[in-house]
Design a protein around this motif. Structure first.
Motif, mmCIF file in Angstrom:
data_model
loop_
_atom_site.group_PDB
_atom_site.id
_atom_site.type_symbol
_atom_site.label_atom_id
_atom_site.label_comp_id
_atom_site.label_asym_id
_atom_site.label_seq_id
_atom_site.Cartn_x
_atom_site.Cartn_y
_atom_site.Cartn_z
ATOM 1 N N THR A 19 -57.458 -24.150 -3.937
ATOM 2 C CA THR A 19 -57.080 -23.847 -2.563
ATOM 3 C C THR A 19 -55.578 -24.038 -2.411
ATOM 4 O O THR A 19 -55.043 -25.067 -2.814
ATOM 5 N N LEU A 20 -54.924 -23.051 -1.841
ATOM 6 C CA LEU A 20 -53.509 -23.161 -1.521
ATOM 7 C C LEU A 20 -53.395 -23.726 -0.114
ATOM 8 O O LEU A 20 -53.996 -23.187 0.825
ATOM 9 N N GLU A 21 -52.666 -24.807 0.041
ATOM 10 C CA GLU A 21 -52.466 -25.422 1.354
ATOM 11 C C GLU A 21 -51.074 -25.045 1.846
ATOM 12 O O GLU A 21 -50.078 -25.331 1.187
ATOM 13 N N LEU A 22 -51.024 -24.386 3.007
ATOM 14 C CA LEU A 22 -49.763 -23.901 3.549
ATOM 15 C C LEU A 22 -49.121 -24.939 4.464
ATOM 16 O O LEU A 22 -49.800 -25.842 4.968
ATOM 17 N N VAL A 23 -47.826 -24.805 4.700
ATOM 18 C CA VAL A 23 -47.096 -25.780 5.512
ATOM 19 C C VAL A 23 -47.600 -25.838 6.946
ATOM 20 O O VAL A 23 -47.457 -26.864 7.610
ATOM 21 N N ASP A 24 -48.216 -24.765 7.445
ATOM 22 C CA ASP A 24 -48.726 -24.766 8.816
ATOM 23 C C ASP A 24 -50.176 -25.246 8.913
ATOM 24 O O ASP A 24 -50.792 -25.182 9.964
ATOM 25 N N ILE A 62 -46.122 -22.323 0.708
ATOM 26 C CA ILE A 62 -47.197 -23.064 0.057
ATOM 27 C C ILE A 62 -46.734 -24.483 -0.201
ATOM 28 O O ILE A 62 -45.745 -24.721 -0.884
ATOM 29 N N GLN A 63 -47.462 -25.423 0.402
ATOM 30 C CA GLN A 63 -47.110 -26.835 0.308
ATOM 31 C C GLN A 63 -47.713 -27.496 -0.921
ATOM 32 O O GLN A 63 -47.080 -28.307 -1.582
ATOM 33 N N SER A 64 -48.974 -27.150 -1.224
ATOM 34 C CA SER A 64 -49.641 -27.780 -2.356
ATOM 35 C C SER A 64 -50.803 -26.927 -2.844
ATOM 36 O O SER A 64 -51.221 -25.991 -2.174
ATOM 37 N N ILE A 65 -51.306 -27.310 -4.018
ATOM 38 C CA ILE A 65 -52.483 -26.669 -4.601
ATOM 39 C C ILE A 65 -53.557 -27.735 -4.720
ATOM 40 O O ILE A 65 -53.339 -28.781 -5.333
ATOM 41 N N ASP A 66 -54.706 -27.488 -4.116
ATOM 42 C CA ASP A 66 -55.821 -28.437 -4.138
ATOM 43 C C ASP A 66 -56.872 -27.926 -5.118
ATOM 44 O O ASP A 66 -57.456 -26.875 -4.913
ATOM 45 N N MET A 67 -57.106 -28.700 -6.177
ATOM 46 C CA MET A 67 -58.099 -28.313 -7.175
ATOM 47 C C MET A 67 -59.370 -29.154 -7.050
ATOM 48 O O MET A 67 -60.311 -28.949 -7.795
ATOM 49 N N ARG A 68 -59.411 -30.063 -6.118
ATOM 50 C CA ARG A 68 -60.573 -30.958 -5.982
ATOM 51 C C ARG A 68 -61.852 -30.222 -5.622
ATOM 52 O O ARG A 68 -62.927 -30.612 -6.034
ATOM 53 N N ASN A 69 -61.736 -29.159 -4.841
ATOM 54 C CA ASN A 69 -62.932 -28.452 -4.380
ATOM 55 C C ASN A 69 -63.337 -27.306 -5.297
ATOM 56 O O ASN A 69 -64.249 -26.569 -4.980
#
Length: 79
Positions: A19-24, A62-69
């Protein structure tokens, strides 16, 4: 986040959804490597959704990449 960091996760083998987490605060799921593509300049990406549509986003958002899910894309076969 840089285009190279995103490309590294996208090209990892085996592929793991992320999941790409955006700044907004928005989140964009990438379930398959073919669901994300870069523009020629690598400044923007297009992420395909399950509904057949897509979102175009600036890489700088793009603020971060979440690989947990991430879930496995399929079961491995053993002969």
């Amino acid at each position: 986040m840089t285009a190279e960091e995103i490309r590294s996760v996208l090209q990892a083998r085996p592929f793991r959804p992320f999941t790409l987490e955006l700044v907004d605060g928005r989140k964009l799921s990438v379930r398959h490597p073919e669901f994300l593509s870069f523009s020629q300049t690598r400044r923007t990406i297009a992420v395909a959704g399950d509904d057949g549509g897509f979102k175009i986003v600036g890489v700088f958002l793009i603020q971060s990449i979440d690989m947990r899910n991430g879930k496995a894309t399929g079961k491995s076969r053993r002969s």
